[in-house]
Design a protein around this motif. Sequence first.
Motif, PDB file in Angstrom:
ATOM      1  N   UNK A  77      20.000  -6.264 -76.933  1.00  0.00           N
ATOM      2  CA  UNK A  77      18.662  -5.825 -75.075  1.00  0.00           C
ATOM      3  C   UNK A  77      17.882  -7.010 -75.821  1.00  0.00           C
ATOM      4  N   UNK A  78      17.480  -6.927 -76.698  1.00  0.00           N
ATOM      5  CA  UNK A  78      16.514  -7.604 -77.567  1.00  0.00           C
ATOM      6  C   UNK A  78      16.877  -9.264 -77.350  1.00  0.00           C
ATOM      7  N   UNK A  79      18.374  -9.022 -77.605  1.00  0.00           N
ATOM      8  CA  UNK A  79      18.531 -10.717 -77.742  1.00  0.00           C
ATOM      9  C   UNK A  79      19.104 -11.011 -76.510  1.00  0.00           C
ATOM     10  N   UNK A  80      19.393 -10.798 -75.287  1.00  0.00           N
ATOM     11  CA  UNK A  80      19.247 -10.508 -74.154  1.00  0.00           C
ATOM     12  C   UNK A  80      18.001 -11.561 -73.465  1.00  0.00           C
ATOM     13  N   UNK A  81      16.864 -10.072 -74.074  1.00  0.00           N
ATOM     14  CA  UNK A  81      16.092 -11.016 -73.928  1.00  0.00           C
ATOM     15  C   UNK A  81      15.591 -13.070 -74.001  1.00  0.00           C
ATOM     16  N   UNK A  82      15.667 -12.497 -75.622  1.00  0.00           N
ATOM     17  CA  UNK A  82      15.251 -13.808 -75.829  1.00  0.00           C
ATOM     18  C   UNK A  82      15.873 -14.865 -75.560  1.00  0.00           C
ATOM     19  N   UNK A  83      17.009 -14.915 -74.979  1.00  0.00           N
ATOM     20  CA  UNK A  83      18.249 -16.354 -74.283  1.00  0.00           C
ATOM     21  C   UNK A  83      17.835 -15.698 -72.913  1.00  0.00           C
ATOM     22  N   UNK A  84      17.436 -15.118 -72.511  1.00  0.00           N
ATOM     23  CA  UNK A  84      16.148 -15.779 -70.815  1.00  0.00           C
ATOM     24  C   UNK A  84      14.661 -16.392 -71.352  1.00  0.00           C
ATOM     25  N   UNK A  85      14.157 -15.763 -72.074  1.00  0.00           N
ATOM     26  CA  UNK A  85      12.943 -16.795 -72.972  1.00  0.00           C
ATOM     27  C   UNK A  85      13.354 -18.167 -72.946  1.00  0.00           C
ATOM     28  N   UNK A  86      14.704 -18.659 -72.695  1.00  0.00           N
ATOM     29  CA  UNK A  86      15.498 -20.396 -73.652  1.00  0.00           C
ATOM     30  C   UNK A  86      15.421 -20.399 -72.059  1.00  0.00           C
ATOM     31  N   UNK A  87      16.734 -19.437 -71.047  1.00  0.00           N
ATOM     32  CA  UNK A  87      17.465 -20.493 -69.896  1.00  0.00           C
ATOM     33  C   UNK A  87      16.940 -20.018 -69.293  1.00  0.00           C
ATOM     34  N   UNK A  88      16.410 -18.843 -69.119  1.00  0.00           N
ATOM     35  CA  UNK A  88      14.937 -18.393 -68.049  1.00  0.00           C
ATOM     36  C   UNK A  88      16.030 -17.709 -67.043  1.00  0.00           C
ATOM     37  N   UNK A  89      16.101 -16.975 -65.902  1.00  0.00           N
ATOM     38  CA  UNK A  89      16.981 -15.696 -65.519  1.00  0.00           C
ATOM     39  C   UNK A  89      18.526 -16.278 -65.066  1.00  0.00           C
ATOM     40  N   UNK A  90      18.070 -18.106 -64.301  1.00  0.00           N
ATOM     41  CA  UNK A  90      18.289 -18.741 -63.846  1.00  0.00           C
ATOM     42  C   UNK A  90      18.930 -20.249 -63.516  1.00  0.00           C
ATOM     43  N   UNK A  91      19.442 -20.565 -64.864  1.00  0.00           N
ATOM     44  CA  UNK A  91      19.490 -21.548 -65.460  1.00  0.00           C
ATOM     45  C   UNK A  91      19.436 -22.954 -64.999  1.00  0.00           C
ATOM     46  N   UNK A  92      19.211 -23.585 -64.673  1.00  0.00           N
ATOM     47  CA  UNK A  92      19.236 -24.728 -64.502  1.00  0.00           C
ATOM     48  C   UNK A  92      20.605 -26.063 -64.553  1.00  0.00           C
ATOM     49  N   UNK A  93      21.504 -25.900 -65.564  1.00  0.00           N
ATOM     50  CA  UNK A  93      21.800 -26.567 -66.256  1.00  0.00           C
ATOM     51  C   UNK A  93      23.734 -25.639 -66.113  1.00  0.00           C
ATOM     52  N   UNK A  94      24.783 -26.227 -65.689  1.00  0.00           N
ATOM     53  CA  UNK A  94      26.230 -25.564 -66.462  1.00  0.00           C
ATOM     54  C   UNK A  94      25.950 -24.481 -67.313  1.00  0.00           C
ATOM     55  N   UNK A  95      25.658 -26.066 -68.416  1.00  0.00           N
ATOM     56  CA  UNK A  95      26.395 -25.367 -70.050  1.00  0.00           C
ATOM     57  C   UNK A  95      24.809 -23.696 -69.733  1.00  0.00           C
ATOM     58  N   UNK A  96      23.246 -23.875 -69.397  1.00  0.00           N
ATOM     59  CA  UNK A  96      23.179 -22.519 -69.696  1.00  0.00           C
ATOM     60  C   UNK A  96      23.649 -21.446 -68.703  1.00  0.00           C
ATOM     61  N   UNK A  97      23.604 -21.731 -67.811  1.00  0.00           N
ATOM     62  CA  UNK A  97      25.305 -20.761 -67.737  1.00  0.00           C
ATOM     63  C   UNK A  97      25.535 -20.070 -68.041  1.00  0.00           C
TER      64      UNK A  97
END
Length: 283
Positions: A77-97
Motif C-alpha cells: 500500500x505504501x508502494x502504491x502511495x509513493x507511485x501516486x506521489x510521483x505520477x499523481x492519481x491521473x497521470x497525463x502521459x501514456x507511459x505514466x498511466x
Amino acid sequence: MADGTYMNHGWCLVIAIDGESGEVLGFQWCSRESKAAYLALFSTIPAPDVLITDGLRGAETACLEAWPGTRIQRCLVHVQRNTRVNLTSRPRLQAGRELKKLSDGLTSVHTAEQAVKWGEALNAWHERWKEFIAERTWAKDDPANPKASRQAWWWTHGDLRRCYRRLERLFRKGKLFAFLEPGLTASGPVARTTNRLEGGVNSVIKRTLLEHHGLPEEHMRRACEWVCYMKSADPRPESFITDALRDDGKETQREPDDGSPSYGTGIEWNEFHMSTHHPDTTD
C-alpha cells in the motif's frame, strides 16, 4: 512482524507489532525516526522471519544490522502511495498511466505465478519506454527552469523514471513479493501491508489523543503508552492498582441522612416524569 510510527508535538513513537495477531511487541520514543531509534527497538525483540516496513531507510538499515537473517517485505500500500506521489492519481502521459496501472495491480498479486507475470509486465514496460525515460533536458535549453541555476542537465521525465526505478529495485531485491516465498509461508501466511498496524494501533492512538484533546504533553505520552500496553499479548491493567487502593471488603461508610442534599442525590430521575410543575425560569 510489522513496524511503524506515530508522530505528534515533535516526538515520535516507533512501534513494532506481530503481523499475524496484531499484538504490540514493543515501542520506542525518539525525536525522529532513525537507525538508532529502530536499533533500540529491535534490540528488545527476537529476530522475526520477515519484517513488513513502510520503506523508511532507518528501519531497513537497522533490520540489516540487528537481524541480518530477516527478510524485508515492503508494504504494498505504501508502494502504491509513493507511485501516486510521483505520477499523481491521473497521470497525463501514456507511459505514466501504464506504470500506475502496474503499481495498482500489486495488491492483486496472490500467487508466485502472478508475481512472475507482474515482473515480466514491468520489464516489458521498460522495453517500450526506456528511451523516453532516458531523455534529458539541458539547462541552456530551459534557462527559466529553477534547476538551471543548480545543474547542467536533468532527466526530462524525472518523476516517471524515479517511480520505475523504485518498482524495479524492490522487485529485483525480492521486497515486493517476499510474502509469497515458500520458506516464509511454511509456518503461516505473511502480511504484505502494514494495515494491521495502521488500523489496529496507530488509529487508536490518534483517536485517543483526539478524544482527550488538551492533555499535557507528558500525559499524552502516557496515553500512547497505555494504548500500546493494552494492545500487547497479555495486558493486566489490574496489576497497576496498589494495595492501598484495593477494596478491603469493608462496607463503605455512609454519611448520616439529615435530609439535606448530598453529591449524587441533587437530581432525582423520577422528578422528570411527575406531573408536579417546576418553574423553568429564575424570575
